[in-house]
Enzyme design. Structure first.
Site, PDB file in Angstrom:
ATOM      1  N   GLU A 163       0.854  -1.185   0.000  1.00 22.90           N
ATOM      2  CA  GLU A 163       0.000   0.000   0.000  1.00 22.90           C
ATOM      3  C   GLU A 163       0.892   1.238   0.000  1.00 22.90           C
ATOM      4  O   GLU A 163       1.763   1.389   0.864  1.00 22.90           O
ATOM      5  CB  GLU A 163      -0.908   0.031   1.234  1.00 22.90           C
ATOM      6  CG  GLU A 163      -2.069  -0.924   1.157  1.00 22.90           C
ATOM      7  CD  GLU A 163      -2.974  -0.837   2.376  1.00 22.90           C
ATOM      8  OE1 GLU A 163      -4.199  -0.869   2.200  1.00 22.90           O
ATOM      9  OE2 GLU A 163      -2.451  -0.746   3.506  1.00 22.90           O
ATOM     10  N   ASN A 172      -6.768  -2.738   5.899  1.00 26.93           N
ATOM     11  CA  ASN A 172      -7.236  -2.847   7.278  1.00 26.93           C
ATOM     12  C   ASN A 172      -8.564  -2.130   7.496  1.00 26.93           C
ATOM     13  O   ASN A 172      -9.357  -2.530   8.362  1.00 26.93           O
ATOM     14  CB  ASN A 172      -6.178  -2.324   8.242  1.00 26.93           C
ATOM     15  CG  ASN A 172      -5.060  -3.334   8.429  1.00 26.93           C
ATOM     16  OD1 ASN A 172      -5.300  -4.531   8.531  1.00 26.93           O
ATOM     17  ND2 ASN A 172      -3.826  -2.868   8.447  1.00 26.93           N
TER      18      ASN A 172
END
Length: 224
Positions: free
Chosen positions: A152, A191
């Site tokens: 990411e 997440n």
């Protein structure tokens, strides 16, 4: 400027995996932690993981040995500063990470790109500690780093397009990772999706809607 020297701060599970990947890609890596014991344990883990890759035919014994030799354990944080790229992978506590970024700032080379492997802490919070926020970005690897393909890339509002472009190109073209861009908000992409899903699964089990085993089987067999 071309990236040739990499510094990794934190020799735990994520840090040693990141050092492993960079060294195997041919880069000199300075791996920093606060104790000799932590660094020694990290080097043992890296060696074990390299040996596993050799046994599975993923890399040659020669490449594994060369990668191991490219990693330099380093207790002195100041010695990390001149690196072309630094990845902070310390314990996931915001005050600690802020302190590391602030302490590191005076030692950075003018061209150094400074990144964090955080999965949840705002990148801007870290960037303001440095006085060079345009060269700070999130670079979130996934565990185990040598195995999982995803990274990411998380710019703050102050991250420059040049920094972002260089990091994305490096992670994809040099490391061979799949890069996804996320905004600088709690949890980023993975997440932010994963935690609510886990909470839903817990509530489903708690309410008696389905057993843990059946919920697990449904996600494994139905969603891979």
């Amino acid at each position: 400027m071309e990236i040739s020297r990499v510094g990794v701060i934190g020799a735990g599970q994520m840090g040693n995996g990141i050092a492993h990947v960079f060294a195997l890609a041919g880069y000199d890596v300075a791996l920093n932690d606060i104790s000799e014991d932590a660094l020694s344990a990290a080097m043992d883990i890296i060696q074990s993981n390299l040996d596993r890759q050799v046994s599975r035919g993923k890399v040659t014994a020669e490449d594994a040995a060369a990668a191991r030799d490219r990693i330099r354990p380093e207790l002195d944080l100041a010695a990390i500063g001149p690196s072309d790229l630094i990845i902070e992978a310390a314990t996931e506590r915001e005050p600690l990470k802020n302190e590391i970024f602030a302490r590191l700032a005076p030692y950075l080379a003018p061209h150094t790109l400074l990144t964090s492997n955080t999965s949840s802490i705002p990148i801007m919070s870290l960037a303001v500690q440095t006085g060079r926020a345009s060269q700070v970005c999130g670079l979130h690897f996934f565990n185990p780093v040598p195995v999982l393909d995803l990274v990411e890339l998380v710019p703050s509002l102050a991250t420059s397009e040049e920094t972002l472009g260089r990091l994305e190109s490096f992670a994809s073209d040099v490391l061979g990772k799949s890069v996804i861009r996320a905004r600088d908000r709690a949890g980023f992409i993975v997440n932010a999706l994963l935690v609510p899903y886990l909470l839903s699964a817990i509530r489903m089990a708690e309410s008696g809607f389905a057993t843990v085993e059946h919920i697990d089987a449904g996600m494994v067999k139905g969603c891979n």
